[in-house]
Design a protein around this motif. Sequence first.
Motif, PDB file in Angstrom:
ATOM      1  N   ARG A  17      28.553 169.698  81.235  1.00  0.00           N
ATOM      2  CA  ARG A  17      29.554 170.509  80.523  1.00  0.00           C
ATOM      3  C   ARG A  17      29.352 170.467  79.007  1.00  0.00           C
ATOM      4  O   ARG A  17      29.493 171.478  78.324  1.00  0.00           O
ATOM      5  CB  ARG A  17      30.947 170.001  80.903  1.00  0.00           C
ATOM      6  CG  ARG A  17      32.102 170.407  80.004  1.00  0.00           C
ATOM      7  CD  ARG A  17      32.405 171.888  80.051  1.00  0.00           C
ATOM      8  NE  ARG A  17      33.628 172.177  79.333  1.00  0.00           N
ATOM      9  CZ  ARG A  17      33.720 172.316  78.000  1.00  0.00           C
ATOM     10  NH1 ARG A  17      32.627 172.200  77.252  1.00  0.00           N
ATOM     11  NH2 ARG A  17      34.882 172.580  77.431  1.00  0.00           N
ATOM     12  N   THR A 110      41.001 167.285  82.490  1.00  0.00           N
ATOM     13  CA  THR A 110      41.082 168.237  83.591  1.00  0.00           C
ATOM     14  C   THR A 110      42.514 168.732  83.799  1.00  0.00           C
ATOM     15  O   THR A 110      42.726 169.832  84.295  1.00  0.00           O
ATOM     16  CB  THR A 110      40.548 167.632  84.902  1.00  0.00           C
ATOM     17  OG1 THR A 110      41.156 166.356  85.124  1.00  0.00           O
ATOM     18  CG2 THR A 110      39.038 167.443  84.832  1.00  0.00           C
ATOM     19  N   SER A 134      40.569 178.588  84.413  1.00  0.00           N
ATOM     20  CA  SER A 134      39.233 179.115  84.143  1.00  0.00           C
ATOM     21  C   SER A 134      38.304 178.066  83.545  1.00  0.00           C
ATOM     22  O   SER A 134      37.101 178.322  83.406  1.00  0.00           O
ATOM     23  CB  SER A 134      39.317 180.316  83.194  1.00  0.00           C
ATOM     24  OG  SER A 134      39.861 179.924  81.934  1.00  0.00           O
ATOM     25  N   ARG A 135      38.843 176.887  83.202  1.00  0.00           N
ATOM     26  CA  ARG A 135      38.046 175.840  82.570  1.00  0.00           C
ATOM     27  C   ARG A 135      38.332 174.517  83.277  1.00  0.00           C
ATOM     28  O   ARG A 135      39.275 173.804  82.915  1.00  0.00           O
ATOM     29  CB  ARG A 135      38.378 175.742  81.085  1.00  0.00           C
ATOM     30  CG  ARG A 135      38.173 177.050  80.317  1.00  0.00           C
ATOM     31  CD  ARG A 135      38.688 176.957  78.895  1.00  0.00           C
ATOM     32  NE  ARG A 135      37.911 176.013  78.096  1.00  0.00           N
ATOM     33  CZ  ARG A 135      38.319 175.515  76.930  1.00  0.00           C
ATOM     34  NH1 ARG A 135      39.514 175.862  76.455  1.00  0.00           N
ATOM     35  NH2 ARG A 135      37.558 174.680  76.254  1.00  0.00           N
ATOM     36  N   PHE A 138      38.381 170.940  80.056  1.00  0.00           N
ATOM     37  CA  PHE A 138      38.629 171.467  78.707  1.00  0.00           C
ATOM     38  C   PHE A 138      38.741 170.295  77.738  1.00  0.00           C
ATOM     39  O   PHE A 138      38.664 169.131  78.140  1.00  0.00           O
ATOM     40  CB  PHE A 138      39.869 172.365  78.665  1.00  0.00           C
ATOM     41  CG  PHE A 138      41.132 171.761  79.222  1.00  0.00           C
ATOM     42  CD1 PHE A 138      42.030 171.101  78.403  1.00  0.00           C
ATOM     43  CD2 PHE A 138      41.436 171.885  80.580  1.00  0.00           C
ATOM     44  CE1 PHE A 138      43.199 170.554  78.911  1.00  0.00           C
ATOM     45  CE2 PHE A 138      42.616 171.346  81.099  1.00  0.00           C
ATOM     46  CZ  PHE A 138      43.495 170.680  80.270  1.00  0.00           C
ATOM     47  N   SER A 139      38.901 170.598  76.450  1.00  0.00           N
ATOM     48  CA  SER A 139      38.808 169.552  75.416  1.00  0.00           C
ATOM     49  C   SER A 139      40.026 169.540  74.504  1.00  0.00           C
ATOM     50  O   SER A 139      40.440 170.588  73.994  1.00  0.00           O
ATOM     51  CB  SER A 139      37.564 169.759  74.542  1.00  0.00           C
ATOM     52  OG  SER A 139      36.399 169.808  75.312  1.00  0.00           O
ATOM     53  N   ASP A 177      39.155 176.136  72.212  1.00  0.00           N
ATOM     54  CA  ASP A 177      38.319 177.117  72.905  1.00  0.00           C
ATOM     55  C   ASP A 177      36.897 176.582  72.955  1.00  0.00           C
ATOM     56  O   ASP A 177      36.479 175.795  72.094  1.00  0.00           O
ATOM     57  CB  ASP A 177      38.332 178.451  72.160  1.00  0.00           C
ATOM     58  CG  ASP A 177      39.688 179.147  72.238  1.00  0.00           C
ATOM     59  OD1 ASP A 177      40.326 179.073  73.294  1.00  0.00           O
ATOM     60  OD2 ASP A 177      40.090 179.750  71.224  1.00  0.00           O
ATOM     61  N   ASP A 178      36.132 177.030  73.950  1.00  0.00           N
ATOM     62  CA  ASP A 178      34.746 176.567  74.061  1.00  0.00           C
ATOM     63  C   ASP A 178      33.972 176.790  72.763  1.00  0.00           C
ATOM     64  O   ASP A 178      33.229 175.927  72.306  1.00  0.00           O
ATOM     65  CB  ASP A 178      34.034 177.295  75.208  1.00  0.00           C
ATOM     66  CG  ASP A 178      34.474 176.779  76.575  1.00  0.00           C
ATOM     67  OD1 ASP A 178      35.173 175.750  76.626  1.00  0.00           O
ATOM     68  OD2 ASP A 178      34.129 177.411  77.580  1.00  0.00           O
ATOM     69  N   GLU A 181      34.692 174.204  69.923  1.00  0.00           N
ATOM     70  CA  GLU A 181      34.394 172.777  70.074  1.00  0.00           C
ATOM     71  C   GLU A 181      33.373 172.299  69.051  1.00  0.00           C
ATOM     72  O   GLU A 181      33.562 171.254  68.417  1.00  0.00           O
ATOM     73  CB  GLU A 181      33.914 172.500  71.496  1.00  0.00           C
ATOM     74  CG  GLU A 181      35.018 172.645  72.525  1.00  0.00           C
ATOM     75  CD  GLU A 181      34.547 172.441  73.947  1.00  0.00           C
ATOM     76  OE1 GLU A 181      35.414 172.392  74.854  1.00  0.00           O
ATOM     77  OE2 GLU A 181      33.318 172.311  74.168  1.00  0.00           O
ATOM     78  N   TYR A 197      47.469 176.800  72.489  1.00  0.00           N
ATOM     79  CA  TYR A 197      46.520 177.475  73.372  1.00  0.00           C
ATOM     80  C   TYR A 197      47.213 178.659  74.036  1.00  0.00           C
ATOM     81  O   TYR A 197      48.414 178.595  74.333  1.00  0.00           O
ATOM     82  CB  TYR A 197      46.019 176.491  74.428  1.00  0.00           C
ATOM     83  CG  TYR A 197      44.788 176.959  75.157  1.00  0.00           C
ATOM     84  CD1 TYR A 197      43.554 176.973  74.518  1.00  0.00           C
ATOM     85  CD2 TYR A 197      44.851 177.394  76.476  1.00  0.00           C
ATOM     86  CE1 TYR A 197      42.418 177.396  75.171  1.00  0.00           C
ATOM     87  CE2 TYR A 197      43.711 177.818  77.143  1.00  0.00           C
ATOM     88  CZ  TYR A 197      42.507 177.830  76.483  1.00  0.00           C
ATOM     89  OH  TYR A 197      41.369 178.254  77.127  1.00  0.00           O
TER      90      TYR A 197
END
Length: 206
Positions: A17, A110, A134-135, A138-139, A177-178, A181, A197
Motif C-alpha cells: 500500500r 482500517t 473505497s480505501r 487509509f492514513s 487523500d492518497d 500523503e 474528510y
Amino acid sequence: MCNRYRMSASQADLARRYGIEVPYPEDESYPPGELFPDKPAWVVREEEGRRILDVMSWGVPTQVPGKRIDKVTGKPAMLTKSVTNVRNLNSPFWRSMLDKPSQRCLVPVTTFSEYGQVRGEDGRLPLHWFDVPSRPIFSFAGIWRPSTAGITFAFLTCEPNSVVGPIHPKAMPVILDDEDEQRWLNGAPAAELAQPYPAQLMTIDR
C-alpha cells in the motif's frame, strides 16, 4: 476522539500500500485487533528519501500541572500525560514537530471509533466505527518524536464532517487523500491539509 482504532491489514499489505521497499522486518502485529493509547502501532515515515515501516507507541508524553501542590515550590506538581491527538496546530509543543518534515508520518488505519452521546438501556455509551469503503487502508496525518519512553506518535484532528459530527461533535482525525500523503510527508502546511474528510466517502457501523 475516543482513542481507539483498528489496523487489521497485514504487514505485507502495508508494504504494498505504501510502497515500502523490500526487505522489511518480519511480519508482526502491534497489537492484534484494536489499537489503544500507549500501545505500539505501525507508522510510515521517510528516511533518506525512502518510505519505511516503523513501530512507535501511540501518545506523545508531555508535562501538565497536577492537583497536588509541591511542598518545596508551592506550585502544582507536574505529571506526565500522553497526548494522542493534535488539535492546536499553533501550540509551540506541536510546532516543533510539525515544522520538521522528518518528524511527520502516516498512521495506517482500517477503521476508527467514537462513542455516541446518548446512553443505551444498559447505561453505556454506544461505540460507533467509521471507515472509508473505497480505501481498505487509509492514513491519519501523524507526527512523531523520541522520548524517554521511546519513540512516540500522535495524529492531527480537525472539525468533524456530517458523518462523524452527530456522534462526536468536537473533532475527527485528519484523514489524508492518497495524493496528499506525500505532500504531508514533504512538509505541506498542516492547516492546509487538516480538513474534514468528505462525508460521502465514509460509512458508519452502529
